[in-house]
Design a protein around this motif. Structure first.
Motif, PDB file in Angstrom:
ATOM      1  N   GLY A 255      45.181  31.434  37.754  1.00  0.00           N
ATOM      2  CA  GLY A 255      45.953  31.948  39.180  1.00  0.00           C
ATOM      3  C   GLY A 255      45.792  33.434  39.298  1.00  0.00           C
ATOM      4  O   GLY A 255      45.446  34.172  40.197  1.00  0.00           O
ATOM      5  N   MET A 256      46.215  34.062  38.233  1.00  0.00           N
ATOM      6  CA  MET A 256      46.297  35.477  38.086  1.00  0.00           C
ATOM      7  C   MET A 256      44.932  36.017  38.077  1.00  0.00           C
ATOM      8  O   MET A 256      44.542  37.139  38.785  1.00  0.00           O
ATOM      9  CB  MET A 256      47.069  36.193  36.872  1.00  0.00           C
ATOM     10  CG  MET A 256      48.537  35.969  37.149  1.00  0.00           C
ATOM     11  SD  MET A 256      49.708  36.917  35.950  1.00  0.00           S
ATOM     12  CE  MET A 256      49.082  36.089  34.199  1.00  0.00           C
ATOM     13  N   THR A 257      44.146  35.547  37.466  1.00  0.00           N
ATOM     14  CA  THR A 257      42.710  36.246  37.231  1.00  0.00           C
ATOM     15  C   THR A 257      42.027  35.611  38.573  1.00  0.00           C
ATOM     16  O   THR A 257      41.410  36.416  39.027  1.00  0.00           O
ATOM     17  CB  THR A 257      41.984  35.174  36.364  1.00  0.00           C
ATOM     18  OG1 THR A 257      42.442  35.437  35.018  1.00  0.00           O
ATOM     19  CG2 THR A 257      40.528  35.693  36.257  1.00  0.00           C
ATOM     20  N   GLN A 258      42.332  34.623  39.317  1.00  0.00           N
ATOM     21  CA  GLN A 258      41.624  34.403  40.642  1.00  0.00           C
ATOM     22  C   GLN A 258      42.143  35.666  41.616  1.00  0.00           C
ATOM     23  O   GLN A 258      41.491  36.002  42.477  1.00  0.00           O
ATOM     24  CB  GLN A 258      42.135  33.162  41.146  1.00  0.00           C
ATOM     25  CG  GLN A 258      41.326  32.799  42.496  1.00  0.00           C
ATOM     26  CD  GLN A 258      41.662  31.327  42.841  1.00  0.00           C
ATOM     27  OE1 GLN A 258      42.585  30.559  42.180  1.00  0.00           O
ATOM     28  NE2 GLN A 258      41.126  30.721  43.929  1.00  0.00           N
ATOM     29  N   GLN A 259      43.467  35.839  41.639  1.00  0.00           N
ATOM     30  CA  GLN A 259      44.191  36.952  42.529  1.00  0.00           C
ATOM     31  C   GLN A 259      43.386  38.502  42.143  1.00  0.00           C
ATOM     32  O   GLN A 259      42.972  39.206  43.261  1.00  0.00           O
ATOM     33  CB  GLN A 259      45.615  37.129  42.283  1.00  0.00           C
ATOM     34  CG  GLN A 259      46.215  35.756  42.754  1.00  0.00           C
ATOM     35  CD  GLN A 259      46.216  35.451  44.364  1.00  0.00           C
ATOM     36  OE1 GLN A 259      45.715  36.477  45.150  1.00  0.00           O
ATOM     37  NE2 GLN A 259      46.495  34.317  44.802  1.00  0.00           N
ATOM     38  N   ARG A 260      43.406  38.565  40.988  1.00  0.00           N
ATOM     39  CA  ARG A 260      42.745  40.048  40.687  1.00  0.00           C
ATOM     40  C   ARG A 260      41.255  40.029  41.233  1.00  0.00           C
ATOM     41  O   ARG A 260      40.822  40.790  41.811  1.00  0.00           O
ATOM     42  CB  ARG A 260      42.656  40.146  39.272  1.00  0.00           C
ATOM     43  CG  ARG A 260      42.428  41.404  38.447  1.00  0.00           C
ATOM     44  CD  ARG A 260      40.673  41.591  38.339  1.00  0.00           C
ATOM     45  NE  ARG A 260      40.279  40.461  37.596  1.00  0.00           N
ATOM     46  CZ  ARG A 260      40.204  40.239  36.386  1.00  0.00           C
ATOM     47  NH1 ARG A 260      40.760  41.324  35.582  1.00  0.00           N
ATOM     48  NH2 ARG A 260      39.544  39.172  35.526  1.00  0.00           N
ATOM     49  N   ASN A 261      40.538  38.852  41.020  1.00  0.00           N
ATOM     50  CA  ASN A 261      39.161  38.911  41.281  1.00  0.00           C
ATOM     51  C   ASN A 261      38.991  38.648  42.907  1.00  0.00           C
ATOM     52  O   ASN A 261      37.915  39.691  43.439  1.00  0.00           O
ATOM     53  CB  ASN A 261      38.229  37.689  40.783  1.00  0.00           C
ATOM     54  CG  ASN A 261      38.301  37.663  39.264  1.00  0.00           C
ATOM     55  OD1 ASN A 261      38.113  38.556  38.704  1.00  0.00           O
ATOM     56  ND2 ASN A 261      37.954  36.489  38.723  1.00  0.00           N
ATOM     57  N   LYS A 262      39.994  38.095  43.579  1.00  0.00           N
ATOM     58  CA  LYS A 262      39.842  38.235  45.006  1.00  0.00           C
ATOM     59  C   LYS A 262      40.105  39.510  45.475  1.00  0.00           C
ATOM     60  O   LYS A 262      39.164  40.104  46.452  1.00  0.00           O
ATOM     61  CB  LYS A 262      40.674  37.350  45.611  1.00  0.00           C
ATOM     62  CG  LYS A 262      40.849  37.260  46.925  1.00  0.00           C
ATOM     63  CD  LYS A 262      41.568  36.142  47.668  1.00  0.00           C
ATOM     64  CE  LYS A 262      43.110  36.151  47.301  1.00  0.00           C
ATOM     65  NZ  LYS A 262      44.012  34.928  47.919  1.00  0.00           N
ATOM     66  N   LEU A 263      41.035  40.443  45.089  1.00  0.00           N
ATOM     67  CA  LEU A 263      40.998  41.847  45.510  1.00  0.00           C
ATOM     68  C   LEU A 263      40.139  42.788  45.075  1.00  0.00           C
ATOM     69  O   LEU A 263      39.573  43.461  45.996  1.00  0.00           O
ATOM     70  CB  LEU A 263      42.185  42.446  44.955  1.00  0.00           C
ATOM     71  CG  LEU A 263      43.730  41.949  45.653  1.00  0.00           C
ATOM     72  CD1 LEU A 263      44.987  42.402  44.684  1.00  0.00           C
ATOM     73  CD2 LEU A 263      43.864  42.273  46.962  1.00  0.00           C
TER      74      LEU A 263
END
Length: 463
Positions: A255-263
């Protein structure tokens, strides 16, 4: 087409007629709907006014010269005597008069103050529709009074003020462009708004969108689901080290990786506002609990529980099968991550893994083939005798689907076994965890039970 034809009148020095003609043509060539036609009309109007003024001055000069001549020579007899004596031309005093150039200079000073422009631009952000109507009226007033140079300065002043507004949006800029005839979506739009101002406008729009995206992050950090709230709180925290319990919460690292990639995909500059320690943590491969691992452990544990053979062979076969499943689902990746940078040990481990995986695949293929041959139906058994053949066909299709095509040769057998063991989860993920996905996963579990049960019986028979 000359200026008189554009205005639709014959040449004249009457400024009243010229202004009436301009007003008539202006209804057909409005600046907001036909900016090119309006610019051509305005230029023709300015040229015609200058010509009318110059013609008016010439007519006044002719009248003045006629008056001067009548004062010098008043009667026909005097004219005749002057002609005979050759002194007529010298008797007439001819004076040349030229109009003052300053009289025809066009004013370049703006018809408004910077405060007025700021007021209308600020009104756009407070109330878009009212602000657009007020700006259109302000533009019409400037259009009727000002020269082309003053009008162009108006467009640049409005664009410059808009580029300074922190909440400028793309929709608002499109509305202003339509009202003022900027045509920012056209190739030749820089004659009203220069390229550097257009760049500043779109940069301001990006700043607005970036800040809105950051506000969404803050909102989701407070009101999102548990996983997203935890992930964003860690990413926005001021921790110097990522806590260990992150590994124990399934899906948190993903989830943290997904949020980072989205930004990063939309606004890379926002990633700089995140915690650098947490970013460094998720940028490296990490071993942690996952929903996939927990589901697969439950799935294969249930299958092995129902197919566990009777002792004495059952104990050895059960532990061997369970150990192989745990190795490929959990331990294999952990060993590969720990051996990264140790080339010799990595090569040795990959060689052993490749041989072991080949043995497992060959045992599976041979076992399925043996089961197929031993279960071939006799004559007259009908459709029920085709069940083993159907199961074998499905198994071969599954094996073909999990075989990697582009991985290194030494890794292909291990990846194939890992994919085969994780196929129940991949089935759910392929169907996006829909309502239909879980009944299909249950049916696939029954299929795996039949295959593993027959293979365990076969292995117990030979052992």
């Amino acid at each position: 087409m000359n200026s008189w034809q554009i205005l639709g009148i014959d040449p004249t020095s009457d400024e009243t007629l010229i202004r009436r003609a301009y007003a008539r043509q202006l209804k057909q060539h409005r600046p907001d709907s036909d900016p090119e036609g309006y610019q051509q009309l305005r230029e023709a109007f300015e040229r015609v006014k200058e010509m009318a003024r110059y013609q008016h001055v010439e007519e006044e000069e002719d009248e003045a010269e006629a008056v001067s001549a009548s004062e010098v020579v008043e009667t026909p007899e005097e004219v005749e005597m002057a002609l005979k004596s050759g002194g007529y031309l010298s008797a007439i005093k001819v004076t040349e008069s030229h109009p003052d150039p300053a009289e025809f200079e066009l004013s370049s000073s703006p018809l408004y103050s910077p405060e007025e422009v700021q007021k209308h631009v600020s009104g756009l952000l407070e109330n878009a529709m009212q602000g657009l109507n007020a700006l259109s009226s302000f533009y019409q007033e400037t259009t009727h009074k000002g020269t082309l140079q003053q009008q162009q300065q108006f467009h640049q002043d409005v664009a410059a003020k808009l580029a300074e507004q922190p909440d400028l949006t793309e929709w608002l800029l499109e509305q202003v462009s339509d009202r003022l005839g900027w045509g920012l979506d056209q190739y030749s739009s820089s004659y009203l708004v220069p390229q550097h101002l257009q760049y500043a406008l779109y940069q301001q729009i990006r700043v607005t969108e970036r800040e809105q995206a950051w506000k969404k992050v803050a909102l989701e950090k407070t009101h999102g689901n548990l996983l997203n709230r935890t992930a964003l709180k860690l990413l926005c925290s001021e921790r110097s080290v990522c806590p260990f319990w992150v590994r124990l919460m399934p899906g948190l690292i993903a989830g943290m990786t997904q949020q980072r990639n989205k930004l990063y995909a939309s606004f890379p500059e926002l990633v700089e506002r995140l915690n650098p320690a947490v970013l460094e943590f998720i940028s490296k491969p990490q071993y942690a609990l996952s929903w996939q691992g927990m589901f697969l452990l439950l799935f294969w544990g249930t299958v092995l529980h129902y197919v566990w053979p009777a002792p004495p062979q059952g104990s050895e076969l059960g532990w061997l099968a369970g150990g192989a499943i745990i190795f490929y689902i959990y331990i294999n990746d952990l060993i590969l991550m720990s051996l990264k940078g140790r080339q010799r040990l990595m090569g040795l481990f990959l060689g052993v893994e490749c041989l072991f995986s080949l043995l497992m695949l060959c045992g599976l293929f041979i076992g399925v083939l043996f089961i197929l041959i031993s279960s071939m139906p006799s004559k007259g058994e009908g459709f029920s005798g085709l069940v083993p053949l159907f199961l074998a066909l499905i198994e071969w299709l599954v094996l073909w689907s999990v075989w990697p095509k582009y991985a290194p040769g030494i890794r292909r057998p291990g990846i194939a076994v890992a994919r085969l063991l994780t196929s129940p989860w991949r089935l759910l993920a392929t169907l996006d965890f829909s309502t239909l996905a879980f009944p299909l996963a249950a049916a696939y579990g029954a299929f795996c039970y039949l295959i593993v049960n027959e293979l365990m019986k076969l292995a117990a028979h030979f052992l």
